[in-house]
Design a protein around this motif. Structure first.
Motif, mmCIF file in Angstrom:
data_model
loop_
_atom_site.group_PDB
_atom_site.id
_atom_site.type_symbol
_atom_site.label_atom_id
_atom_site.label_comp_id
_atom_site.label_asym_id
_atom_site.label_seq_id
_atom_site.Cartn_x
_atom_site.Cartn_y
_atom_site.Cartn_z
ATOM 1 N N GLU A 1 53.328 -32.089 62.056
ATOM 2 C CA GLU A 1 53.120 -31.796 63.565
ATOM 3 C C GLU A 1 53.178 -33.231 64.378
ATOM 4 O OE1 GLU A 1 51.532 -28.592 64.621
ATOM 5 O OE2 GLU A 1 52.823 -28.657 63.023
ATOM 6 N N THR A 2 52.990 -33.155 65.536
ATOM 7 C CA THR A 2 53.361 -34.383 66.385
ATOM 8 C C THR A 2 52.392 -35.260 66.285
ATOM 9 O OG1 THR A 2 54.275 -32.709 68.121
ATOM 10 C CG2 THR A 2 53.845 -35.049 68.950
ATOM 11 N N PRO A 3 52.824 -36.635 66.004
ATOM 12 C CA PRO A 3 51.911 -37.867 65.908
ATOM 13 C C PRO A 3 51.015 -38.023 66.962
ATOM 14 C CG PRO A 3 54.294 -38.232 64.872
ATOM 15 C CD PRO A 3 54.235 -37.112 65.366
ATOM 16 N N GLY A 4 50.062 -38.164 67.086
ATOM 17 C CA GLY A 4 48.980 -38.614 68.071
ATOM 18 C C GLY A 4 48.637 -37.404 68.655
ATOM 19 N N LEU A 5 49.030 -36.175 68.363
ATOM 20 C CA LEU A 5 48.436 -34.872 68.984
ATOM 21 C C LEU A 5 48.362 -33.852 67.939
ATOM 22 C CD1 LEU A 5 51.234 -34.304 71.562
ATOM 23 C CD2 LEU A 5 49.050 -35.117 72.091
ATOM 24 N N GLY A 6 48.998 -33.088 67.168
ATOM 25 C CA GLY A 6 48.733 -32.133 66.276
ATOM 26 C C GLY A 6 48.385 -32.882 64.878
ATOM 27 N N ASP A 7 48.675 -34.191 64.677
ATOM 28 C CA ASP A 7 48.322 -34.807 63.422
ATOM 29 C C ASP A 7 46.796 -34.920 63.193
ATOM 30 O OD1 ASP A 7 48.020 -36.737 64.823
ATOM 31 O OD2 ASP A 7 49.591 -38.210 63.626
ATOM 32 N N LYS A 8 46.055 -34.575 64.127
ATOM 33 C CA LYS A 8 44.489 -34.651 64.111
ATOM 34 C C LYS A 8 43.949 -33.958 63.067
ATOM 35 C CE LYS A 8 44.281 -36.953 68.516
ATOM 36 N NZ LYS A 8 43.597 -36.929 70.098
ATOM 37 N N VAL A 9 44.647 -32.696 62.601
ATOM 38 C CA VAL A 9 44.119 -31.954 61.684
ATOM 39 C C VAL A 9 44.180 -32.900 60.287
ATOM 40 C CG1 VAL A 9 44.986 -29.984 62.693
ATOM 41 C CG2 VAL A 9 46.745 -30.990 61.271
ATOM 42 N N GLU A 10 44.842 -33.722 60.178
ATOM 43 C CA GLU A 10 44.649 -34.583 59.033
ATOM 44 C C GLU A 10 43.655 -35.338 58.970
ATOM 45 O OE1 GLU A 10 48.418 -36.581 58.626
ATOM 46 O OE2 GLU A 10 47.725 -38.125 57.065
ATOM 47 N N LEU A 11 42.960 -35.557 57.909
ATOM 48 C CA LEU A 11 41.631 -36.300 57.947
ATOM 49 C C LEU A 11 42.065 -37.693 58.064
ATOM 50 C CD1 LEU A 11 38.442 -36.425 57.363
ATOM 51 C CD2 LEU A 11 39.150 -36.822 54.626
ATOM 52 N N ALA A 12 42.885 -38.437 57.749
ATOM 53 C CA ALA A 12 43.317 -39.813 57.901
ATOM 54 C C ALA A 12 43.483 -40.048 59.514
ATOM 55 C CB ALA A 12 44.509 -40.187 57.283
ATOM 56 N N LYS A 13 43.701 -39.177 60.226
ATOM 57 C CA LYS A 13 43.771 -39.303 61.732
ATOM 58 C C LYS A 13 42.441 -38.784 62.354
ATOM 59 C CE LYS A 13 48.078 -40.081 61.053
ATOM 60 N NZ LYS A 13 48.567 -41.445 61.070
ATOM 61 N N SER A 14 41.562 -37.839 61.983
ATOM 62 C CA SER A 14 40.439 -37.619 62.744
ATOM 63 C C SER A 14 39.470 -36.987 61.900
ATOM 64 C CB SER A 14 40.769 -36.910 64.028
ATOM 65 O OG SER A 14 40.628 -35.484 63.679
ATOM 66 N N ALA A 15 38.219 -36.615 62.149
ATOM 67 C CA ALA A 15 37.157 -35.975 61.140
ATOM 68 C C ALA A 15 37.376 -34.603 61.648
ATOM 69 C CB ALA A 15 35.950 -36.581 61.284
ATOM 70 N N TRP A 16 38.200 -34.221 62.486
ATOM 71 C CA TRP A 16 38.138 -32.715 63.029
ATOM 72 C C TRP A 16 37.986 -31.684 61.775
ATOM 73 C CZ3 TRP A 16 41.647 -28.680 62.121
ATOM 74 C CH2 TRP A 16 41.418 -27.332 62.876
ATOM 75 N N VAL A 17 38.730 -31.928 60.731
ATOM 76 C CA VAL A 17 38.724 -30.842 59.759
ATOM 77 C C VAL A 17 37.559 -30.658 58.909
ATOM 78 C CG1 VAL A 17 39.498 -32.408 57.506
ATOM 79 C CG2 VAL A 17 40.415 -30.126 57.806
ATOM 80 N N THR A 18 36.638 -31.821 58.924
ATOM 81 C CA THR A 18 35.143 -31.511 58.344
ATOM 82 C C THR A 18 34.202 -30.799 59.111
ATOM 83 O OG1 THR A 18 34.243 -33.554 59.478
ATOM 84 C CG2 THR A 18 35.505 -34.010 57.403
ATOM 85 N N THR A 19 34.676 -30.195 60.357
ATOM 86 C CA THR A 19 33.934 -29.392 60.991
ATOM 87 C C THR A 19 33.773 -28.010 60.456
ATOM 88 O OG1 THR A 19 35.733 -28.587 62.713
ATOM 89 C CG2 THR A 19 34.337 -30.464 63.369
ATOM 90 N N PHE A 20 34.797 -27.734 59.209
ATOM 91 C CA PHE A 20 34.626 -26.378 58.589
ATOM 92 C C PHE A 20 33.703 -26.453 57.466
ATOM 93 C CE2 PHE A 20 39.198 -26.474 59.835
ATOM 94 C CZ PHE A 20 39.095 -25.027 60.303
ATOM 95 N N ASN A 21 32.882 -27.693 57.265
ATOM 96 C CA ASN A 21 32.105 -27.701 56.246
ATOM 97 C C ASN A 21 30.818 -26.879 56.613
ATOM 98 O OD1 ASN A 21 33.889 -29.568 55.346
ATOM 99 N ND2 ASN A 21 32.571 -31.388 55.276
ATOM 100 N N GLY A 22 30.399 -25.993 55.664
ATOM 101 C CA GLY A 22 29.332 -25.458 55.984
ATOM 102 C C GLY A 22 29.228 -24.061 56.827
ATOM 103 N N VAL A 23 30.623 -23.877 57.163
ATOM 104 C CA VAL A 23 30.772 -22.665 57.769
ATOM 105 C C VAL A 23 30.943 -21.425 56.942
ATOM 106 C CG1 VAL A 23 32.263 -21.539 59.335
ATOM 107 C CG2 VAL A 23 31.795 -23.925 59.721
ATOM 108 N N GLN A 24 30.246 -20.258 57.419
ATOM 109 C CA GLN A 24 30.286 -19.134 56.631
ATOM 110 C C GLN A 24 31.307 -18.015 57.193
ATOM 111 O OE1 GLN A 24 26.588 -17.364 55.196
ATOM 112 N NE2 GLN A 24 27.432 -16.378 53.491
#
Length: 211
Positions: free
Chosen positions: A128-151
């Motif tokens: 994905e595009t650096p600085g935009l779509g690459d925020k799905v990567e934990l090293a770039k942002s914590a966005w992916v942790t928002t799945f934790n605890g979701v049922q």
């Protein structure tokens, strides 16, 4: 004279080739165990990121099955690791792929228990595009942790969408396609794991021969 010189050079080249091939084979034989060990350590580090240590007591990378289910995306078979605690099934760690990224396939790892509760998600490969779509990567942002605890509660769970589509997950400014693709893929993989939980645990172990 010329022929003798050519023969001599040919023999030298042949000897050099044999020596080089032998050296490569020897180095490969001496290092293969160490390389395999490092690969296993790297895999274990990745798997341990999506499930808490008190949720399993088996060696995750040695206990898995595979699936070509469409819910897990293209390029199968996909590996599904099995977490056990005191011998009982605890969670499934599912490798899956979404082909709907902005720049192609995105590889994802999702851990989910029998109730469809997600303990962790990691994007393991993307373009994905650096600085935009690459925020799905934990090293770039914590966005992916928002799945934790979701049922996950359905194959197309309404909350498993980005907010722009009525769900609960943020999208990124100028890059909605990427988080939308990941959220949808996690929904499908988690629901597949929940609805096939016992069958996946009862399937033959393929890790010992494939990893």
């Amino acid at each position: 004279m010329i022929i003798q010189s050519m023969q001599k050079n040919g023999l030298i080249l042949a000897a050099f080739a044999l020596a080089t091939t032998g050296a490569v084979a020897l180095i490969n034989d001496l290092t293969k165990d160490k390389i395999a060990s490092q690969e296993q350590q790297h895999l274990m580090q990745l798997l341990s990121q999506v499930i808490a240590a008190d949720k399993y007591d088996n060696t995750l990378y040695l206990d898995c099955t595979t699936s070509n289910a469409l819910e897990l995306g293209p390029d199968g078979p996909h590996t599904i690791y099995r977490a056990r605690l005191n011998g009982e099934p605890s969670a499934l760690l599912v490798r899956h792929i979404t082909p709907k990224g902005y720049s192609g396939n995105i590889d994802v790892l999702t851990a989910v228990d029998r109730q469809g509760l997600i303990s962790g998600v990691r994007v393991t490969r993307h373009e994905e595009t650096p600085g935009l779509g690459d925020k799905v990567e934990l090293a770039k942002s914590a966005w992916v942790t928002t799945f934790n605890g979701v049922q996950v509660e359905g194959e197309a769970d309404p909350k498993m969408n980005v907010k722009k589509d009525g769900g609960q997950f943020d999208s990124f400014t100028g890059a909605t396609i990427t988080p939308r693709a990941v959220v949808t893929s996690v929904n499908q993989a988690a629901w597949f794991a929940k609805t096939h939980f016992d069958a996946l645990f009862n399937a033959p172990n393929t890790c010992e021969v494939s990893q």
